[in-house]
Design a protein around this motif. Structure first.
Motif, PDB file in Angstrom:
ATOM      1  N   VAL A 142       0.878  -1.161   0.000  1.00  0.00           N
ATOM      2  CA  VAL A 142       0.000   0.000   0.000  1.00  0.00           C
ATOM      3  C   VAL A 142       0.920   1.216   0.000  1.00  0.00           C
ATOM      4  O   VAL A 142       1.816   1.317   0.838  1.00  0.00           O
ATOM      5  N   VAL A 143       0.717   2.091  -0.976  1.00  0.00           N
ATOM      6  CA  VAL A 143       1.554   3.274  -1.138  1.00  0.00           C
ATOM      7  C   VAL A 143       0.659   4.499  -1.046  1.00  0.00           C
ATOM      8  O   VAL A 143      -0.339   4.593  -1.762  1.00  0.00           O
ATOM      9  N   SER A 144       1.003   5.428  -0.156  1.00  0.00           N
ATOM     10  CA  SER A 144       0.198   6.648  -0.046  1.00  0.00           C
ATOM     11  C   SER A 144       1.080   7.879  -0.190  1.00  0.00           C
ATOM     12  O   SER A 144       2.266   7.863   0.143  1.00  0.00           O
ATOM     13  N   TYR A 145       0.463   8.915  -0.727  1.00  0.00           N
ATOM     14  CA  TYR A 145       1.101  10.216  -0.898  1.00  0.00           C
ATOM     15  C   TYR A 145       0.213  11.231  -0.201  1.00  0.00           C
ATOM     16  O   TYR A 145      -0.941  11.422  -0.593  1.00  0.00           O
ATOM     17  N   ASP A 146       0.736  11.853   0.856  1.00  0.00           N
ATOM     18  CA  ASP A 146       0.012  12.893   1.587  1.00  0.00           C
ATOM     19  C   ASP A 146       0.688  14.219   1.293  1.00  0.00           C
ATOM     20  O   ASP A 146       1.907  14.343   1.459  1.00  0.00           O
ATOM     21  N   LEU A 147      -0.112  15.200   0.866  1.00  0.00           N
ATOM     22  CA  LEU A 147       0.420  16.497   0.474  1.00  0.00           C
ATOM     23  C   LEU A 147      -0.105  17.580   1.401  1.00  0.00           C
ATOM     24  O   LEU A 147      -1.265  17.536   1.833  1.00  0.00           O
ATOM     25  N   GLU A 148       0.763  18.556   1.686  1.00  0.00           N
ATOM     26  CA  GLU A 148       0.397  19.689   2.537  1.00  0.00           C
ATOM     27  C   GLU A 148       1.049  20.938   1.958  1.00  0.00           C
ATOM     28  O   GLU A 148       2.245  20.944   1.670  1.00  0.00           O
TER      29      GLU A 148
END
Length: 142
Positions: free
Chosen positions: A88-94
């Motif tokens: 599972v690969v996630s990209y969280d952007l801020e």
């Protein structure tokens, strides 16, 4: 499951970073192990969209993944193969001063003998992912 993350700041607006990441066909430009990524499901990118990619490293392979989360400008998550591992690969952007903070989290499912090599696998994959993310940063800041 073994999990790790890498975080970096990209000197581009969050909308541009998200748009580039969400166009999964861009993956071969910044991930040295991927030769091609194509969408195999109809419709726009979003939850349920499916992709097939051709990998050259660690050995030639075809792998599939599916978008499991799609929150424009905030979060992308996929589930599928990462080389020999289900992942599972996630990209969280801020949005931050000077651009976008991107946190990439990867959870690898290790089984059998892989479990014993977990710490080594984690170190090697995390390092390779960090190098790929640096290429991504350079492309976006280009």
């Amino acid at each position: 499951m073994t999990t790790f993350d890498n975080t970096l700041t990209i000197d581009r607006p969050i909308e541009e970073v998200f748009a580039y990441l969400a166009a999964f066909e861009n993956v071969p430009a910044w991930n040295y192990a991927i030769v091609e990524t194509v969408q195999v499901s109809p419709g726009p990118v979003g939850v349920g969209a499916r992709y097939r990619q051709t990998r050259s490293i660690p050995e030639p392979a075809t792998e599939d993944f599916e978008v499991t989360e799609y929150q424009p400008v905030r979060r992308l998550q996929i589930r599928g193969q990462l080389g020999p591992f289900p992942a599972v690969v996630s990209y969280d952007l801020e949005a931050v001063a000077g651009g976008t903070r991107l946190r990439n989290t990867i959870a690898l499912e290790l089984s059998g003998p892989q479990r014993l090599a977990g710490p080594l696998v984690k170190t090697k994959v995390k390092s390779a992912v960090a190098a790929n993310l640096e290429v991504l940063r350079k492309i976006l800041e280009g």
